[in-house]
Design a protein around this motif. Structure first.
Motif, PDB file in Angstrom:
ATOM      1  N   ILE A  72       0.828  -1.210   0.000  1.00  0.00           N
ATOM      2  CA  ILE A  72       0.000   0.000   0.000  1.00  0.00           C
ATOM      3  C   ILE A  72       0.866   1.265   0.000  1.00  0.00           C
ATOM      4  O   ILE A  72       0.532   2.249  -0.658  1.00  0.00           O
ATOM      5  N   ALA A  73       1.968   1.232   0.721  1.00  0.00           N
ATOM      6  CA  ALA A  73       2.850   2.406   0.774  1.00  0.00           C
ATOM      7  C   ALA A  73       3.449   2.706  -0.595  1.00  0.00           C
ATOM      8  O   ALA A  73       3.510   3.876  -1.006  1.00  0.00           O
ATOM      9  N   LEU A  74       3.885   1.663  -1.320  1.00  0.00           N
ATOM     10  CA  LEU A  74       4.439   1.883  -2.667  1.00  0.00           C
ATOM     11  C   LEU A  74       3.380   2.458  -3.603  1.00  0.00           C
ATOM     12  O   LEU A  74       3.677   3.333  -4.427  1.00  0.00           O
ATOM     13  N   ALA A  75       2.145   1.996  -3.487  1.00  0.00           N
ATOM     14  CA  ALA A  75       1.064   2.516  -4.326  1.00  0.00           C
ATOM     15  C   ALA A  75       0.796   3.975  -4.010  1.00  0.00           C
ATOM     16  O   ALA A  75       0.583   4.796  -4.912  1.00  0.00           O
ATOM     17  N   SER A  76       0.828   4.321  -2.737  1.00  0.00           N
ATOM     18  CA  SER A  76       0.630   5.714  -2.326  1.00  0.00           C
ATOM     19  C   SER A  76       1.729   6.603  -2.893  1.00  0.00           C
ATOM     20  O   SER A  76       1.461   7.690  -3.423  1.00  0.00           O
ATOM     21  N   GLU A  77       2.963   6.140  -2.803  1.00  0.00           N
ATOM     22  CA  GLU A  77       4.096   6.914  -3.320  1.00  0.00           C
ATOM     23  C   GLU A  77       3.990   7.096  -4.840  1.00  0.00           C
ATOM     24  O   GLU A  77       4.260   8.181  -5.356  1.00  0.00           O
ATOM     25  N   ALA A  78       3.601   6.050  -5.542  1.00  0.00           N
ATOM     26  CA  ALA A  78       3.448   6.142  -7.001  1.00  0.00           C
ATOM     27  C   ALA A  78       2.362   7.151  -7.349  1.00  0.00           C
ATOM     28  O   ALA A  78       2.536   7.984  -8.251  1.00  0.00           O
ATOM     29  N   GLU A  95      -4.353  -5.416  -4.865  1.00  0.00           N
ATOM     30  CA  GLU A  95      -4.700  -5.197  -3.459  1.00  0.00           C
ATOM     31  C   GLU A  95      -4.073  -3.939  -2.873  1.00  0.00           C
ATOM     32  O   GLU A  95      -4.443  -3.486  -1.808  1.00  0.00           O
ATOM     33  N   MET A  96      -3.137  -3.345  -3.560  1.00  0.00           N
ATOM     34  CA  MET A  96      -2.412  -2.171  -3.068  1.00  0.00           C
ATOM     35  C   MET A  96      -3.151  -0.860  -3.288  1.00  0.00           C
ATOM     36  O   MET A  96      -2.749   0.172  -2.761  1.00  0.00           O
ATOM     37  N   VAL A  97      -4.245  -0.858  -4.065  1.00  0.00           N
ATOM     38  CA  VAL A  97      -4.858   0.405  -4.472  1.00  0.00           C
ATOM     39  C   VAL A  97      -5.377   1.280  -3.329  1.00  0.00           C
ATOM     40  O   VAL A  97      -5.458   2.493  -3.509  1.00  0.00           O
ATOM     41  N   PRO A  98      -5.712   0.747  -2.151  1.00  0.00           N
ATOM     42  CA  PRO A  98      -6.135   1.675  -1.092  1.00  0.00           C
ATOM     43  C   PRO A  98      -5.093   2.761  -0.797  1.00  0.00           C
ATOM     44  O   PRO A  98      -5.453   3.894  -0.467  1.00  0.00           O
ATOM     45  N   GLY A  99      -3.818   2.446  -0.968  1.00  0.00           N
ATOM     46  CA  GLY A  99      -2.779   3.460  -0.761  1.00  0.00           C
ATOM     47  C   GLY A  99      -2.854   4.577  -1.782  1.00  0.00           C
ATOM     48  O   GLY A  99      -2.757   5.756  -1.446  1.00  0.00           O
ATOM     49  N   ALA A 100      -3.062   4.228  -3.035  1.00  0.00           N
ATOM     50  CA  ALA A 100      -3.155   5.227  -4.105  1.00  0.00           C
ATOM     51  C   ALA A 100      -4.435   6.044  -3.975  1.00  0.00           C
ATOM     52  O   ALA A 100      -4.430   7.267  -4.145  1.00  0.00           O
ATOM     53  N   ILE A 101      -5.541   5.359  -3.671  1.00  0.00           N
ATOM     54  CA  ILE A 101      -6.820   6.069  -3.520  1.00  0.00           C
ATOM     55  C   ILE A 101      -6.752   7.051  -2.358  1.00  0.00           C
ATOM     56  O   ILE A 101      -7.221   8.193  -2.461  1.00  0.00           O
ATOM     57  N   SER A 102      -6.164   6.623  -1.264  1.00  0.00           N
ATOM     58  CA  SER A 102      -6.028   7.502  -0.096  1.00  0.00           C
ATOM     59  C   SER A 102      -5.192   8.734  -0.429  1.00  0.00           C
ATOM     60  O   SER A 102      -5.532   9.857  -0.041  1.00  0.00           O
ATOM     61  N   ALA A 103      -4.109   8.542  -1.163  1.00  0.00           N
ATOM     62  CA  ALA A 103      -3.260   9.678  -1.551  1.00  0.00           C
ATOM     63  C   ALA A 103      -4.040  10.650  -2.430  1.00  0.00           C
ATOM     64  O   ALA A 103      -3.952  11.869  -2.257  1.00  0.00           O
ATOM     65  N   ALA A 104      -4.825  10.119  -3.353  1.00  0.00           N
ATOM     66  CA  ALA A 104      -5.630  10.974  -4.236  1.00  0.00           C
ATOM     67  C   ALA A 104      -6.690  11.729  -3.453  1.00  0.00           C
ATOM     68  O   ALA A 104      -6.924  12.925  -3.682  1.00  0.00           O
ATOM     69  N   VAL A 111      -9.512  12.409  -9.414  1.00  0.00           N
ATOM     70  CA  VAL A 111     -10.521  11.353  -9.400  1.00  0.00           C
ATOM     71  C   VAL A 111      -9.879  10.005  -9.683  1.00  0.00           C
ATOM     72  O   VAL A 111      -8.759   9.932 -10.196  1.00  0.00           O
ATOM     73  N   TRP A 112     -10.620   8.935  -9.379  1.00  0.00           N
ATOM     74  CA  TRP A 112     -10.092   7.570  -9.438  1.00  0.00           C
ATOM     75  C   TRP A 112     -11.039   6.656 -10.209  1.00  0.00           C
ATOM     76  O   TRP A 112     -12.249   6.748 -10.055  1.00  0.00           O
ATOM     77  N   PHE A 113     -10.445   5.770 -11.002  1.00  0.00           N
ATOM     78  CA  PHE A 113     -11.174   4.689 -11.661  1.00  0.00           C
ATOM     79  C   PHE A 113     -10.635   3.373 -11.121  1.00  0.00           C
ATOM     80  O   PHE A 113      -9.426   3.167 -11.090  1.00  0.00           O
ATOM     81  N   ALA A 120     -15.789   2.390  -4.566  1.00  0.00           N
ATOM     82  CA  ALA A 120     -16.445   3.630  -4.124  1.00  0.00           C
ATOM     83  C   ALA A 120     -16.470   3.763  -2.612  1.00  0.00           C
ATOM     84  O   ALA A 120     -16.411   4.882  -2.089  1.00  0.00           O
ATOM     85  N   THR A 121     -16.528   2.659  -1.889  1.00  0.00           N
ATOM     86  CA  THR A 121     -16.564   2.758  -0.427  1.00  0.00           C
ATOM     87  C   THR A 121     -15.242   3.264   0.145  1.00  0.00           C
ATOM     88  O   THR A 121     -15.212   3.802   1.245  1.00  0.00           O
ATOM     89  N   LEU A 122     -14.154   3.134  -0.604  1.00  0.00           N
ATOM     90  CA  LEU A 122     -12.850   3.610  -0.132  1.00  0.00           C
ATOM     91  C   LEU A 122     -12.730   5.127  -0.184  1.00  0.00           C
ATOM     92  O   LEU A 122     -12.008   5.720   0.619  1.00  0.00           O
ATOM     93  N   ALA A 123     -13.403   5.743  -1.145  1.00  0.00           N
ATOM     94  CA  ALA A 123     -13.342   7.200  -1.308  1.00  0.00           C
ATOM     95  C   ALA A 123     -14.590   7.638  -2.070  1.00  0.00           C
ATOM     96  O   ALA A 123     -14.541   7.875  -3.279  1.00  0.00           O
TER      97      ALA A 123
END
Length: 190
Positions: A72-78, A95-104, A111-113, A120-123
């Motif tokens: 998740i951390a690597l996804a957030s950084e990316a 499974e790592m996308v919660p990190g990227a969604i949270s950063a966005a 916005v996120w796809f 949608a429940t994540l953000a």
């Protein structure tokens, strides 16, 4: 004869998502966060890029593979690097996308796809739509074969046509009608 295999034609929904993402991007940069460059993750990314490029030729589509399905951390950084480079639309897979969604979500104005599951429940305010895998479309016939004692092994692929892949729009995101109409037309065409 008793071996079954199943997969998802993730490039199909990826194409639809990419086209809609290109329509929504004001900056002309759409960032992609990938895990490891294999299987349905790679096909989703390739489909997404193809859809975005077809919708808006010349769009900037940087892709960053993290090398991990679950970090998740690597996804957030990316995601942060994509946004720092001007991306106002992001997507990713695994499974790592919660990190990227949270950063966005923290950055705002992005916005996120999603893919694989409804994200949608994540953000709820930034997820536009998700390509959702409905494995039950493929698993029901397998279970029925097993229950009937029939060895009917085969390979199956979930698609937009068979309902194994479904584009689910987030009711909490105010998607312009023309963008949704484009997505729905592409689904029908595919």
């Amino acid at each position: 004869p008793n071996l079954y295999a199943y997969d998802a034609a993730a490039e199909q929904g990826g194409y639809v998502m990419g086209a809609m993402a290109a329509q929504l991007s004001k900056s002309g940069t759409v960032g992609v966060v990938g895990p490891i460059e294999v299987a349905d993750a790679k096909r989703y990314v390739e489909g997404f890029k193809a859809g975005a490029s077809a919708q808006k030729p010349g769009i900037n589509l940087p892709v960053e593979y993290t090398g991990s399905f679950g970090d998740i951390a690597l996804a957030s950084e990316a995601a942060q690097r994509h946004m720092a480079a001007g991306a106002d639309v992001l997507t990713g897979t695994a499974e790592m996308v919660p990190g990227a969604i949270s950063a966005a979500q923290q950055k705002g104005g992005v916005v996120w796809f999603g893919t694989q599951a409804n994200q949608a429940t994540l953000a709820p305010t930034i997820v536009v739509a998700s390509q959702v895998y409905h494995w039950e479309v493929l698993l029901r016939p397998i279970v029925n074969d097993i229950d009937a004692g029939v060895a009917n092994g085969r390979s199956q692929v979930a698609t937009l046509a068979d309902g194994g892949l479904v584009i689910e729009y987030n009711a909490g995101y105010a998607l312009p009608e023309d963008v949704k109409a484009r997505g729905e037309k592409l689904v029908a065409d595919i």
